[in-house]
Design a protein around this motif. Structure first.
Motif, PDB file in Angstrom:
ATOM      1  N   UNK A   1       0.835  -1.202   0.000  1.00 39.03           N
ATOM      2  CA  UNK A   1       0.000   0.000   0.000  1.00 39.03           C
ATOM      3  C   UNK A   1       0.872   1.256   0.000  1.00 39.03           C
ATOM      4  N   UNK A   2       1.836   1.281  -0.894  1.00 40.33           N
ATOM      5  CA  UNK A   2       2.816   2.368  -0.818  1.00 40.33           C
ATOM      6  C   UNK A   2       2.173   3.759  -0.851  1.00 40.33           C
ATOM      7  N   UNK A   3       1.208   3.927  -1.749  1.00 44.11           N
ATOM      8  CA  UNK A   3       0.603   5.252  -1.888  1.00 44.11           C
ATOM      9  C   UNK A   3      -0.148   5.629  -0.616  1.00 44.11           C
ATOM     10  N   UNK A   4      -0.908   4.667  -0.111  1.00 41.56           N
ATOM     11  CA  UNK A   4      -1.674   4.948   1.107  1.00 41.56           C
ATOM     12  C   UNK A   4      -0.744   5.236   2.279  1.00 41.56           C
ATOM     13  N   UNK A   5       0.354   4.483   2.367  1.00 45.67           N
ATOM     14  CA  UNK A   5       1.293   4.682   3.464  1.00 45.67           C
ATOM     15  C   UNK A   5       1.929   6.057   3.364  1.00 45.67           C
ATOM     16  N   UNK A   6       2.282   6.465   2.147  1.00 48.82           N
ATOM     17  CA  UNK A   6       2.867   7.797   1.980  1.00 48.82           C
ATOM     18  C   UNK A   6       1.883   8.867   2.447  1.00 48.82           C
ATOM     19  N   UNK A   7       0.609   8.656   2.093  1.00 48.82           N
ATOM     20  CA  UNK A   7      -0.404   9.644   2.499  1.00 48.82           C
ATOM     21  C   UNK A   7      -0.506   9.690   4.027  1.00 48.82           C
ATOM     22  N   UNK A   8      -0.467   8.510   4.646  1.00 48.24           N
ATOM     23  CA  UNK A   8      -0.555   8.470   6.105  1.00 48.24           C
ATOM     24  C   UNK A   8       0.669   9.142   6.743  1.00 48.24           C
ATOM     25  N   UNK A   9       1.814   8.920   6.139  1.00 50.06           N
ATOM     26  CA  UNK A   9       3.033   9.529   6.690  1.00 50.06           C
ATOM     27  C   UNK A   9       2.979  11.047   6.537  1.00 50.06           C
ATOM     28  N   UNK A  10       2.416  11.488   5.398  1.00 50.52           N
ATOM     29  CA  UNK A  10       2.277  12.942   5.209  1.00 50.52           C
ATOM     30  C   UNK A  10       1.378  13.523   6.288  1.00 50.52           C
ATOM     31  N   UNK A  11       0.271  12.784   6.584  1.00 46.25           N
ATOM     32  CA  UNK A  11      -0.640  13.249   7.643  1.00 46.25           C
ATOM     33  C   UNK A  11       0.113  13.427   8.949  1.00 46.25           C
TER      34      UNK A  11
END
Lengths: 326, 459
Positions: free
Chosen positions: A36-46
């Motif tokens: 889930x690379x994209x989702x994880x990046x979004x979560x990390x940005x949050x």
């Protein structure tokens, strides 16, 4: 440098249940990261939105003076172990200040428990020795247990660790999860958290539980009673995963580097998590204040939680139920 | 359906005949449960009379036929003779809902379950000397008892023993609440999609409580078409379980993607056929379906020929609460179903009653002919209407266990619905867990069964 048999003898080899739990944990996070690379990046940005300023240490460190006695020894449960150097001078000085040698074992253990539970702020950070935790005034449950164990050993009281994987009340972790969604995902993927624990001190031949992890305001934030020395949080806000509990003289080997790596790699998530803890503590303080102080709050919370029916009679023999032999 | 409400409910009762005891054998509880044609339109004076009689009958039965509950009542100094009028109802000793998860392991679990039971326990033969929970449940099942279970997020399951009459009452009241509230939209020919485990293949309350859909409707499709055991739920909710736990969670992940795709295909097919439909399940599954439709830039226009029934809690995959009004607005935009036909319900494994939104204002209506709702303060004293506190209830319809329960939910009772003319009290729809209480919610169970990782994002 410890000899291999000393590593085994001091309980530093992790038990199989923990190795398995850790492997599962790493697999789970690897799967989340890779799948889930994209989702994880979004979560990390949050999570990057959050900044975390560690709270100042809430106590003065006593000076070590010549003549202060350290009562630890080479006996099991009284000797230094991994992350728990009970012979460090800073530990000796604090144990002395807390009454080591001048009071009963129970009274000292209670004082040490209160000191660690109340004054050492909960904070996720890489593993460190008990004396460094004392110097910083903050640490995770593992750090806080190590400090409690070190203080007890320095006072000549046998002390050890109790570890387990756990699940928790949802609302207990809500502020942390809110700011660290990646950790929530990890928790969901695993179904449990990898490791938690409490200390145990041997008083009058009995091992007594010391649940030093949660400060009183954190418990108050979830409406929980404030656990005292000898009281367990099991069933209150946490629930051990069956088969994962073990007791040990030492923190097991192998926890340091993965924790350090993950905390460095996911610094924003860890900062968010720690910021959530501060908010939880602030909320709990307001609740305690509104209740008229800690004693009044605790009395009310115990009344609410003690409402469980005395379930006598539910285990009485019942002639309608028959057990066949295997 | 023509002929007015009476004809509709008569048709419904004919289909549900197997759930209703013969009228000649009705007790005051049966009068209150099966008697009123519309559980939400019983005139207040009549409801008060039925409720008091039913609760008095039920309380006396538990007091006399349940040793454990009798002892509890003795400790409280409360006996049937003290239950004289409505003013005494709040004094009936109640069991905290957490009692249902405070059970011991091994053979003691069987004794615990058996001793919770009110009345004559059938002979239970447990096939092992030191049985696991699933072996105990199987033994009770073989003896004709339904042991529904539900779980909080800790993974610690709650078990509630139901005999056949209590189980049938649960099914009937559940289904009738939905049909009455959706009048005139119930149609046996409508196609129903249950977005949950197959009610016939699990004892999980989230699924089991919906078995009556197979009686009330001709065409029912199930989202999770496999048996779901207590062990699987425990693994999904509480972690652990070794290899079996991993397999359970792995199956769950695949299940989410398959379910969302299947619901979407089913909707396409029903739209083409112009059929009436009902979608039933936890809100997050429907939210995932709508996510997918929106991503694909698609929408349906079912209009008045569709109904949506949700229940079990309002958390999304991200653990956030879905605002109910936003959810209904999305349903209207994406599926073309009016918000008033999108109703949520509130129930729990320890109760037979099911509170349902009214279409007019989406307040939770209470079946007040057999169910006394209470909101209590920290000292367990009743609070005036309109104040928030701990939700408790006296459910007369539970025959096999004392249905007098102190919940861990925070709720607010209103004397009358502000939005419709149905008599009786309503609950504010914003029911939440009290601080310090384990989170629960059937939706959360299904969510974890289906989505043990970032599920719902990759379907």
């Amino acid at each position: 440098m410890l000899k291999p048999w000393e590593v085994v003898g001091r309980g530093m080899l992790p038990p199989w249940s923990m190795v398995r739990a850790n492997a599962r944990g790493l697999l789970a996070i690897a799967r989340i990261l890779l799948g889930n690379l994209a989702a994880v990046r979004a979560l990390m940005r949050q999570s990057r939105r959050w900044t975390y300023e560690p709270p100042p240490r809430g106590y003065e460190l006593p000076e070590y003076e010549a003549g202060m006695v350290n009562r630890s020894s080479r006996k099991k449960y009284l000797r230094p172990t991994l992350y728990c150097d009970c012979r460090d001078r800073r530990i000796t000085a604090m144990a002395q200040r807390l009454g080591a040698g001048g009071t009963s074992a129970r009274a000292f253990a209670e004082t040490a428990f209160d000191f660690v539970k109340r004054n050492v702020a909960f904070e996720i950070s890489p593993l460190a020795d008990a004396a460094d935790v004392l110097g910083r005034g903050a640490g995770s449950c593992l750090h806080k247990i190590s400090l409690f164990v070190a203080l007890c050993r320095a006072a000549g009281i046998e002390a050890r660790y109790r570890f387990f994987s756990l699940t928790m009340l949802d609302n207990y972790m809500e502020p942390e999860f809110e700011r660290a969604p990646l950790i929530r995902k990890w928790y969901d993927a695993m179904g449990s958290f990898l490791l938690h624990g409490s200390g145990e001190a041997r008083i009058g031949g009995e091992w007594v539980c010391a649940d030093v992890g949660a400060e009183p305001p954190r418990q108050a934030a979830s409406g929980l009673p404030l656990t005292r020395f000898g009281e367990d949080s099991i069933g209150l806000w946490l629930f051990p995963v069956p088969g994962t509990m073990f007791r040990s003289e030492s923190v097991p080997l192998g926890l340091g580097w993965p924790a350090k790596f993950l905390m460095k790699r996911f610094a924003g998530t860890v900062a968010g998590f720690n910021a959530g803890i501060l908010e939880q503590i602030e909320k709990g303080r307001r609740i305690i204040e509104a209740a008229g102080g800690e004693a009044a709050y605790d009395a009310g919370a115990r009344r609410r939680h003690g409402a469980t029916v005395a379930a006598q009679g539910l285990l009485e023999p019942n002639e309608r139920i028959v057990f066949q032999r295997d | 359906m023509s002929g007015g409400y009476e004809a509709t409910i008569a048709a419904f009762d004919r289909r549900m005949a197997g759930y209703i005891p013969p009228r000649s054998a009705w007790t005051p509880v049966d009068e209150a449960v099966y008697g009123p044609p519309d559980p939400f339109r019983v005139p207040e004076a009549e409801a008060r009379r039925l409720r008091l009689a039913a609760i008095r009958y039920s309380f006396t039965r538990h007091y006399e036929q349940n040793r454990f509950y009798h002892r509890l009542c003795s400790e409280h100094g409360f006996a049937p003779r003290h239950l004289r009028g409505p003013g005494d109802l709040a004094r009936v000793p109640m069991l905290p809902d957490r009692l249902f998860r405070e059970y011991p392991p091994g053979r003691d679990f069987a004794l615990w379950l058996g001793n919770l039971f009110s009345g004559e326990l059938p002979r239970i033969v447990v096939a092992k000397a030191d049985p696991g929970p699933d072996a105990v449940l199987e033994a009770f099942r073989r003896a004709g008892l339904e042991i529904a279970f539900s779980s909080g997020t800790s993974g610690r399951l709650k078990f509630v023993p139901r005999d056949r009459p209590t189980f049938l009452a649960l099914q009937y009241t559940f289904m009738k609440s939905v049909v009455a509230m959706l009048y005139p939209h119930w149609d046996r020919r409508a196609h129903v999609y249950l977005m949950m485990p197959d009610p016939r293949r699990t004892a999980l309350y989230a699924g089991r409580s919906c078995e009556a859909f197979f009686s009330a409707f001709d065409q029912v499709r199930v989202g999770l078409d496999r048996a779901v055991s207590a062990g699987q739920v425990r693994a999904a909710m509480g972690g652990g379980g070794g290899v079996r736990g991993m397999i359970a969670r792995s199956l769950a992940r695949r299940g989410t993607r398959r379910l969302v795709a299947d619901v979407t295909r089913w909707l396409e097919s029903r739209e083409k056929g112009g059929e009436k439909i009902a979608l039933v399940g936890p809100p997050f599954v429907l939210a995932a379906v709508m996510d997918r439709l929106q991503r694909e830039g698609r929408a349906f226009a079912f209009g008045e020929r569709a109904m949506i029934g949700t229940g079990g809690g309002w958390k999304t995959h991200e653990g956030r609460r879905l605002p109910l009004a936003d959810f209904r607005a999305r349903v209207e935009r994406t599926l073309g179903i009016p918000g008033r036909l999108c109703l949520d319900g509130y129930g729990m494994v320890e109760s037979n009653a099911f509170m349902v939104h009214c279409p007019e204002g989406h307040y939770l209506h209470v079946p007040h002919s057999f169910f006394e709702p209470l909101v209590l303060d920290n000292d367990q004293r009743p609070l005036p209407r309109g104040e928030w506190g701990r939700f408790a209830f006296l459910d007369a319809s539970a025959a096999s266990f004392p249905g007098f329960i102190l919940t861990g939910d925070r709720a607010r009772l209103l004397e009358r619905c502000p939005a419709c003319d149905r008599p009786g009290p309503v609950l504010d729809p914003e029911v939440r867990r009290l601080d310090g209480e384990e989170a629960r919610g059937c939706a959360e169970e299904v969510r974890r069964l289906l989505a043990a990782d970032l599920g719902g994002r990759r379907e």
